[in-house]
Design a protein around this motif. Structure first.
Motif, short mmCIF file in Angstrom:
data_model
loop_
_atom_site.label_atom_id
_atom_site.label_comp_id
_atom_site.label_asym_id
_atom_site.label_seq_id
_atom_site.Cartn_x
_atom_site.Cartn_y
_atom_site.Cartn_z
N LEU A 225 0.82 -1.21 0.00
CA LEU A 225 0.00 0.00 0.00
C LEU A 225 0.85 1.26 0.00
CD1 LEU A 225 -2.54 -1.18 2.75
CD2 LEU A 225 -2.79 -1.38 0.26
N GLY A 226 2.15 1.12 -0.35
CA GLY A 226 3.04 2.28 -0.38
C GLY A 226 3.20 2.88 1.01
N PRO A 227 3.03 4.20 1.16
CA PRO A 227 3.23 4.84 2.46
C PRO A 227 2.21 4.43 3.52
CG PRO A 227 2.33 6.40 0.85
CD PRO A 227 2.70 5.17 0.10
N GLN A 228 1.14 3.73 3.11
CA GLN A 228 0.13 3.27 4.08
C GLN A 228 0.48 1.93 4.70
OE1 GLN A 228 -3.26 3.98 1.14
NE2 GLN A 228 -4.24 4.55 3.07
N GLY A 229 1.47 1.23 4.15
CA GLY A 229 1.87 -0.05 4.71
C GLY A 229 1.59 -1.21 3.77
N ALA A 230 1.05 -2.30 4.30
CA ALA A 230 0.79 -3.49 3.49
C ALA A 230 -0.23 -4.37 4.20
CB ALA A 230 2.08 -4.27 3.25
N VAL A 241 -0.78 -3.99 8.21
CA VAL A 241 0.35 -3.45 8.96
C VAL A 241 0.66 -2.05 8.43
CG1 VAL A 241 2.77 -3.77 9.60
CG2 VAL A 241 1.31 -5.76 9.25
N PRO A 242 0.62 -1.03 9.29
CA PRO A 242 0.93 0.33 8.84
C PRO A 242 2.42 0.50 8.59
CG PRO A 242 0.65 0.30 11.21
CD PRO A 242 0.32 -1.09 10.74
N ALA A 243 2.77 1.41 7.71
CA ALA A 243 4.19 1.70 7.47
C ALA A 243 4.67 2.67 8.53
CB ALA A 243 4.37 2.30 6.08
N PRO A 244 5.83 2.40 9.14
CA PRO A 244 6.36 3.34 10.12
C PRO A 244 6.77 4.65 9.46
CG PRO A 244 7.94 1.58 9.67
CD PRO A 244 6.69 1.22 8.96
N ASN A 245 6.70 5.71 10.23
CA ASN A 245 7.06 7.03 9.70
C ASN A 245 8.58 7.20 9.78
OD1 ASN A 245 6.92 9.62 8.75
ND2 ASN A 245 6.36 10.53 10.73
#
Length: 310
Positions: A225-230, A241-245
């Motif tokens: 999901l790119g910057p939103q995670g996967a 799973v969210p992407a860490p900042n």
């Protein structure tokens, strides 16, 4: 040949060059910093990621001309076991340049040289003689290779009871799903194309992935999901799973790092909840480094710890 749990396949590798410059002006000579050279291409990057995590894999890739020899030397310096299949055309190059004045990144990629029928047969014959738990087929296909090349690998994997992980796109991905694989990693746009719709909203991703699973295309679908995670989807589960900042410097190799992290975790028999988090941790950590360097182990471990309870 020594047995390996993981074998990666790169039919269209690249000698990656990266550099810095100050100011992009048309028709003027651009002075660049000393370039950095890295061995690149989907499967090779996956093997590099696995090595950073302390794992082992056998990297199978094509190699041609002077650039191919440099590529082999770079893989060897990474202490990665490899089997290079010599081809007539030179291994392609890719080029990444960052403008220090604007921090803009410019990425230039070239198509791979044509693979002959004889060279294709040599590739498939080599793959068929290797016994492994996991085969990772990753990256684009060269000119001269039909879109069913990865499908041919899928049939070999089924015969040898290997679990095939495929990270590619377009017609090559569609074809391989006809035979069925263990895991695929499309992004949302690619997933939409696979099920024949123009676009997908976030709430539609789970159903779309389960549609592919129900048809026998894959056992596991990981959607980037790119910057939103996967998300990781199986027949009976859905895990977001969210992407860490993190401070992003380059997205080169982030997808390959994600696949490498997941494949390493699968080979370690970790639960799927940890598999997707290792993937996101490695992919996110790769964006923290410049050029084509992939990730640092300490960054991946720190991000994984943060993601454990997410």
């Amino acid at each position: 040949m020594k047995a390996f749990d993981i074998v990666t396949i790169t039919v269209n590798p690249a000698l990656d060059k990266s550099t810095h410059f100050k100011g992009l002006v048309a028709e003027q000579k651009i002075r660049c910093a000393t370039p950095r050279y890295d061995a690149g291409g989907g499967g090779i990057n996956v093997s590099k990621a696995i090595a950073r995590l302390g794992g082992e894999s056998l990297a199978v890739f094509t190699s041609g001309g002077a650039t191919g020899k440099i590529l082999e030397d770079l893989v060897e310096k990474e202490s990665i076991a490899y089997h290079a299949i010599e081809v007539e055309t030179w291994t392609r190059e890719s080029f990444v340049a960052v403008d220090d004045n604007t921090n803009s990144q410019y990425r230039f990629g070239f198509t791979g040289g044509e693979i002959s029928l004889e060279e294709e047969s040599k590739l498939l014959e080599t793959i068929s003689t290797i016994q492994s738990r996991f085969i990772v087929a990753s990256g684009s296909l060269n000119e001269g290779l039909s879109t069913d090349f990865y499908q041919k690998i899928a049939k070999i994997a089924k015969k040898s009871n290997s679990k095939l992980i495929v990270d590619t796109s377009g017609e090559a991905l569609k074809k391989v799903l006809e035979t069925g694989v263990y895991l695929i990693k499309p992004n949302v746009g690619e997933l939409a194309k696979l099920i024949g719709v123009e676009k997908l909203e976030m709430e539609e991703v789970n159903a779309a992935a389960k549609q592919i699973i129900a048809s026998g295309g894959a056992e596991i679908v990981v959607v980037s999901l790119g910057p939103q995670g996967a998300v990781l989807v199986t027949k009976n589960s859905y895990d977001y799973v969210p992407a860490p900042n993190v401070a992003k410097k380059s997205t080169v190799g982030a997808g390959d790092s994600m696949v490498g992290g997941m494949t390493w975790a699968l080979a370690q028999n970790k639960p799927l909840k940890e598999v997707i988090r290792w993937g996101v941790a490695c992919g996110s950590a790769a964006t923290m480094n410049e050029g084509t360097q992939l990730f640092k182990l300490e960054d991946a471990k720190r991000l994984f710890e943060w993601l454990k309870d997410k």
